[in-house]
Design a protein around this motif. Structure first.
Motif, PDB file in Angstrom:
ATOM      1  N   HIS A  40       0.873  -1.172   0.000  1.00 36.97           N
ATOM      2  CA  HIS A  40       0.000   0.000   0.000  1.00 36.97           C
ATOM      3  C   HIS A  40       0.910   1.222   0.000  1.00 36.97           C
ATOM      4  CE1 HIS A  40      -3.971   1.848   0.823  1.00 36.97           C
ATOM      5  NE2 HIS A  40      -3.288   2.720   1.551  1.00 36.97           N
ATOM      6  N   LEU A  41       1.212   1.737  -1.188  1.00 41.70           N
ATOM      7  CA  LEU A  41       2.132   2.869  -1.330  1.00 41.70           C
ATOM      8  C   LEU A  41       1.374   4.158  -1.005  1.00 41.70           C
ATOM      9  CD1 LEU A  41       3.868   1.762  -4.641  1.00 41.70           C
ATOM     10  CD2 LEU A  41       4.579   1.281  -2.289  1.00 41.70           C
ATOM     11  N   PHE A  42       1.893   4.899  -0.024  1.00 36.26           N
ATOM     12  CA  PHE A  42       1.134   6.017   0.521  1.00 36.26           C
ATOM     13  C   PHE A  42       1.955   7.302   0.506  1.00 36.26           C
ATOM     14  CE2 PHE A  42      -0.313   8.679   4.065  1.00 36.26           C
ATOM     15  CZ  PHE A  42      -1.670   8.757   3.784  1.00 36.26           C
ATOM     16  N   HIS A  43       1.333   8.367   0.010  1.00 38.45           N
ATOM     17  CA  HIS A  43       1.983   9.685  -0.001  1.00 38.45           C
ATOM     18  C   HIS A  43       1.034  10.711   0.601  1.00 38.45           C
ATOM     19  CE1 HIS A  43       4.499  13.014  -1.274  1.00 38.45           C
ATOM     20  NE2 HIS A  43       3.455  13.573  -1.838  1.00 38.45           N
ATOM     21  N   ALA A  44       1.573  11.527   1.499  1.00 45.44           N
ATOM     22  CA  ALA A  44       0.787  12.590   2.118  1.00 45.44           C
ATOM     23  C   ALA A  44       1.244  13.938   1.572  1.00 45.44           C
ATOM     24  CB  ALA A  44       0.940  12.557   3.638  1.00 45.44           C
ATOM     25  N   LEU A  45       0.301  14.678   1.011  1.00 50.77           N
ATOM     26  CA  LEU A  45       0.580  16.044   0.556  1.00 50.77           C
ATOM     27  C   LEU A  45       0.476  16.994   1.739  1.00 50.77           C
ATOM     28  CD1 LEU A  45      -1.548  16.133  -2.711  1.00 50.77           C
ATOM     29  CD2 LEU A  45       0.943  16.285  -2.592  1.00 50.77           C
ATOM     30  N   PHE A  46       1.532  17.755   1.975  1.00 52.32           N
ATOM     31  CA  PHE A  46       1.508  18.704   3.089  1.00 52.32           C
ATOM     32  C   PHE A  46       0.405  19.730   2.843  1.00 52.32           C
ATOM     33  CE2 PHE A  46       3.042  22.093   5.874  1.00 52.32           C
ATOM     34  CZ  PHE A  46       3.413  21.357   6.991  1.00 52.32           C
ATOM     35  N   PRO A  47      -0.435  19.981   3.845  1.00 58.90           N
ATOM     36  CA  PRO A  47      -1.549  20.915   3.630  1.00 58.90           C
ATOM     37  C   PRO A  47      -1.058  22.331   3.378  1.00 58.90           C
ATOM     38  CG  PRO A  47      -1.367  20.347   5.952  1.00 58.90           C
ATOM     39  CD  PRO A  47      -0.411  19.451   5.216  1.00 58.90           C
ATOM     40  N   PRO A  48      -1.792  23.098   2.579  1.00 60.16           N
ATOM     41  CA  PRO A  48      -1.388  24.485   2.293  1.00 60.16           C
ATOM     42  C   PRO A  48      -1.371  25.325   3.565  1.00 60.16           C
ATOM     43  CG  PRO A  48      -3.296  23.819   0.958  1.00 60.16           C
ATOM     44  CD  PRO A  48      -3.026  22.727   1.912  1.00 60.16           C
ATOM     45  N   ASN A  49      -0.520  26.317   3.580  1.00 63.88           N
ATOM     46  CA  ASN A  49      -0.433  27.237   4.714  1.00 63.88           C
ATOM     47  C   ASN A  49      -1.713  28.059   4.805  1.00 63.88           C
ATOM     48  OD1 ASN A  49       0.170  29.444   6.423  1.00 63.88           O
ATOM     49  ND2 ASN A  49       2.357  29.131   6.056  1.00 63.88           N
ATOM     50  N   PRO A  50      -2.414  28.039   5.966  1.00 57.21           N
ATOM     51  CA  PRO A  50      -3.675  28.793   6.088  1.00 57.21           C
ATOM     52  C   PRO A  50      -3.505  30.280   5.809  1.00 57.21           C
ATOM     53  CG  PRO A  50      -3.370  27.297   7.957  1.00 57.21           C
ATOM     54  CD  PRO A  50      -2.090  27.289   7.185  1.00 57.21           C
ATOM     55  N   VAL A  51      -2.333  30.849   6.179  1.00 56.63           N
ATOM     56  CA  VAL A  51      -2.102  32.278   5.931  1.00 56.63           C
ATOM     57  C   VAL A  51      -2.085  32.546   4.444  1.00 56.63           C
ATOM     58  CG1 VAL A  51      -0.480  34.175   6.228  1.00 56.63           C
ATOM     59  CG2 VAL A  51      -0.836  32.529   8.092  1.00 56.63           C
ATOM     60  N   VAL A  52      -1.449  31.647   3.690  1.00 56.79           N
ATOM     61  CA  VAL A  52      -1.391  31.809   2.241  1.00 56.79           C
ATOM     62  C   VAL A  52      -2.784  31.696   1.639  1.00 56.79           C
ATOM     63  CG1 VAL A  52      -0.493  30.841   0.096  1.00 56.79           C
ATOM     64  CG2 VAL A  52       0.980  30.974   2.128  1.00 56.79           C
ATOM     65  N   ILE A  53      -3.574  30.737   2.142  1.00 60.38           N
ATOM     66  CA  ILE A  53      -4.924  30.541   1.621  1.00 60.38           C
ATOM     67  C   ILE A  53      -5.754  31.801   1.822  1.00 60.38           C
ATOM     68  CG2 ILE A  53      -7.073  29.265   1.954  1.00 60.38           C
ATOM     69  CD1 ILE A  53      -5.421  26.824   2.605  1.00 60.38           C
ATOM     70  N   ASP A  54      -5.598  32.437   3.006  1.00 60.82           N
ATOM     71  CA  ASP A  54      -6.375  33.640   3.280  1.00 60.82           C
ATOM     72  C   ASP A  54      -6.069  34.753   2.286  1.00 60.82           C
ATOM     73  OD1 ASP A  54      -7.582  32.438   5.387  1.00 60.82           O
ATOM     74  OD2 ASP A  54      -6.286  33.313   6.934  1.00 60.82           O
ATOM     75  N   ARG A  55      -4.858  34.758   1.767  1.00 60.51           N
ATOM     76  CA  ARG A  55      -4.447  35.840   0.873  1.00 60.51           C
ATOM     77  C   ARG A  55      -4.714  35.519  -0.596  1.00 60.51           C
ATOM     78  NH1 ARG A  55       1.404  37.463   3.634  1.00 60.51           N
ATOM     79  NH2 ARG A  55       0.532  38.202   5.635  1.00 60.51           N
ATOM     80  N   LEU A  56      -5.145  34.316  -0.859  1.00 59.84           N
ATOM     81  CA  LEU A  56      -5.424  33.928  -2.232  1.00 59.84           C
ATOM     82  C   LEU A  56      -6.920  33.707  -2.407  1.00 59.84           C
ATOM     83  CD1 LEU A  56      -2.609  31.261  -2.763  1.00 59.84           C
ATOM     84  CD2 LEU A  56      -2.657  33.572  -3.695  1.00 59.84           C
ATOM     85  N   SER A  57      -7.335  33.798  -3.614  1.00 59.17           N
ATOM     86  CA  SER A  57      -8.734  33.486  -3.876  1.00 59.17           C
ATOM     87  C   SER A  57      -8.955  32.000  -3.703  1.00 59.17           C
ATOM     88  CB  SER A  57      -9.100  33.910  -5.305  1.00 59.17           C
ATOM     89  OG  SER A  57      -8.426  33.073  -6.234  1.00 59.17           O
ATOM     90  N   ALA A  58     -10.174  31.615  -3.426  1.00 58.15           N
ATOM     91  CA  ALA A  58     -10.491  30.194  -3.241  1.00 58.15           C
ATOM     92  C   ALA A  58     -10.177  29.404  -4.498  1.00 58.15           C
ATOM     93  CB  ALA A  58     -11.973  30.045  -2.869  1.00 58.15           C
ATOM     94  N   ASN A  59     -10.434  29.993  -5.652  1.00 57.39           N
ATOM     95  CA  ASN A  59     -10.174  29.296  -6.911  1.00 57.39           C
ATOM     96  C   ASN A  59      -8.692  29.023  -7.104  1.00 57.39           C
ATOM     97  OD1 ASN A  59     -12.863  29.223  -7.578  1.00 57.39           O
ATOM     98  ND2 ASN A  59     -12.794  31.090  -8.835  1.00 57.39           N
ATOM     99  N   LEU A  60      -7.859  30.050  -6.835  1.00 60.07           N
ATOM    100  CA  LEU A  60      -6.418  29.885  -7.020  1.00 60.07           C
ATOM    101  C   LEU A  60      -5.866  28.846  -6.049  1.00 60.07           C
ATOM    102  CD1 LEU A  60      -3.797  30.671  -8.355  1.00 60.07           C
ATOM    103  CD2 LEU A  60      -3.599  32.607  -6.761  1.00 60.07           C
ATOM    104  N   SER A  61      -6.351  28.871  -4.811  1.00 68.45           N
ATOM    105  CA  SER A  61      -5.905  27.885  -3.824  1.00 68.45           C
ATOM    106  C   SER A  61      -6.267  26.470  -4.270  1.00 68.45           C
ATOM    107  CB  SER A  61      -6.551  28.180  -2.462  1.00 68.45           C
ATOM    108  OG  SER A  61      -6.236  27.182  -1.532  1.00 68.45           O
TER     109      SER A  61
ATOM    110  N   GLU B  59      -1.124  -1.148  -4.450  1.00 65.08           N
ATOM    111  CA  GLU B  59      -2.182  -0.154  -4.540  1.00 65.08           C
ATOM    112  C   GLU B  59      -1.608   1.150  -4.024  1.00 65.08           C
ATOM    113  OE1 GLU B  59      -5.259  -1.841  -2.203  1.00 65.08           O
ATOM    114  OE2 GLU B  59      -4.258  -1.497  -0.282  1.00 65.08           O
ATOM    115  N   THR B  60      -2.190   2.270  -4.445  1.00 58.28           N
ATOM    116  CA  THR B  60      -1.641   3.573  -4.076  1.00 58.28           C
ATOM    117  C   THR B  60      -2.718   4.437  -3.432  1.00 58.28           C
ATOM    118  OG1 THR B  60      -2.129   4.600  -6.218  1.00 58.28           O
ATOM    119  CG2 THR B  60      -0.008   3.441  -5.985  1.00 58.28           C
ATOM    120  N   GLU B  61      -2.257   5.354  -2.615  1.00 58.69           N
ATOM    121  CA  GLU B  61      -3.171   6.302  -1.972  1.00 58.69           C
ATOM    122  C   GLU B  61      -2.433   7.615  -1.769  1.00 58.69           C
ATOM    123  OE1 GLU B  61      -6.652   7.729  -0.721  1.00 58.69           O
ATOM    124  OE2 GLU B  61      -6.429   5.596  -1.194  1.00 58.69           O
ATOM    125  N   ILE B  62      -3.081   8.729  -2.123  1.00 62.03           N
ATOM    126  CA  ILE B  62      -2.538  10.069  -1.897  1.00 62.03           C
ATOM    127  C   ILE B  62      -3.573  10.850  -1.103  1.00 62.03           C
ATOM    128  CG2 ILE B  62      -1.760  12.212  -2.965  1.00 62.03           C
ATOM    129  CD1 ILE B  62      -0.942  10.560  -5.419  1.00 62.03           C
TER     130      ILE B  62
END
Length: 329
Positions: free
Chosen positions: A220-241, A271-274
């Motif tokens: 079971h090959l597993f990769h975790a994407l680091f979540p976006p920085n909340p501060v960055v999200i606040d400064r970007l539009s929802a679409n761009l994020s 099998e893979t999971e992201i």
């Protein structure tokens, strides 16, 4: 597939040894540090099963740390007798029990004096051990966080892969207390392998592939994407994020597809999971979601401070995973 991913894949293929679908993991010597506690005797069950599977020699080592005098011969005899009782070899009967008896040989029960982790690691080098099997001390609370200084340091400084035994208690599973190897089975069917697509983690995937072949298990090959920085999200539009997150996920998927094409995974069920989230939290959650029997993870350092730190993800997986963990240096 982007040129960068293709180039990276070719570089990894060149840097890792060629592997054929019929390659097998060569484990000839298994070392089990024993302190006669219930946890270490339960870890012996895993050591016996793994040694049986790979037809390996099994060595037990007890390290005496206290300064007062003791009889090494008497302790060696006690170690041998305790292991025999644990394996149930005094019970007359099956051919399998006779095979277990032959694994626990008196000449392979060793008693040393000194610092436990240092002596265990040095002795593993002397034996040219291929695998160390040991137990954690704590199950919950602070004991779980500390893991046990001896166990943690062996994982950090061992010259070979280390299997950290931990019993998952669930429906149909027996607690680690009071179970002998005549009742115990270790046959992993689903093995989780965290990957970050670095060369180090891919070396761990190769080891996991060879281990999985030996047990006919699925990776079971597993990769975790680091979540976006909340501060960055606040400064970007929802679409761009959302677009950035989707791009990162697509790149990770391309990396995973490239990984799946590597030669050492041919013939291995995968099998893979992201998922998006903090790596250790997502890995531990995935163990439960995917009903994982074993985690195989690599460290990020080989020597010096990097090896001492072990790599934060690998270190935390060893501490908090609710199943056995095999750490590949």
């Amino acid at each position: 597939m982007p040129q960068r991913t293709l180039s990276k894949r070719r570089a990894v293929e060149d840097s890792l040894e060629e592997s054929r679908p019929d390659d097998k993991l060569n484990i000839r010597i298994v070392l089990a540090p024993i302190d006669l506690s219930a946890a270490s005797m339960h870890a012996l069950n895993y050591a016996i099963r793994i040694a049986e599977r790979f037809q390996a020699d099994l060595h037990l080592v007890y390290v005496h740390e206290n300064g007062h005098e003791f009889s090494a011969d008497a302790m060696s005899q006690l170690l041998h007798e305790s292991a025999e009782m644990r394996t149930g070899v005094h019970i007359q009967g099956s051919e399998a029990q006779a095979g277990r008896a032959s694994l626990i040989r008196a000449e392979n029960c060793h008693v040393l004096s000194g610092r436990a982790y240092q002596k265990a690691c040095d002795f593993a080098r002397e034996l040219a051990a291929d695998l160390i099997v040991l137990a954690t001390r704590g199950q919950t609370g602070m004991a779980r966080v500390l893991l046990g200084s001896t166990a943690e340091r062996i994982v950090q400084f061992a010259p070979c892969p280390v299997f950290v035994a931990r019993q998952r208690n669930g429906p149909g599973q027996t607690s680690s207390a009071g179970i002998s190897s005549t009742q115990f089975e270790f046959a992993p069917r689903r093995i989780l392998v965290p990957v970050d697509f670095s060369q180090c983690s891919l070396a761990g995937v190769k080891y996991a592939a060879l281990f999985a072949r030996s047990f006919d298990a699925k990776l079971h090959l597993f990769h975790a994407l680091f979540p976006p920085n909340p501060v960055v999200i606040d400064r970007l539009s929802a679409n761009l994020s959302g677009e950035l997150d989707e791009t990162r996920r697509m790149n990770a998927q391309l990396e995973m597809e490239a990984l799946m094409q590597l030669g050492f995974l041919r013939g291995v069920q995968c099998e893979t999971e992201i998922r998006t989230g903090y790596a250790i939290q997502e890995i531990c959650a995935e163990i439960e979601r995917a009903d994982i029997d074993l985690v195989i993870t690599s460290t990020h350092g080989q020597t010096g401070m990097k090896h001492a730190l072990l790599g934060s993800v690998a270190e935390h997986v060893v501490r908090y995973a609710e199943c056995p963990v095999l750490v590949v240096p």
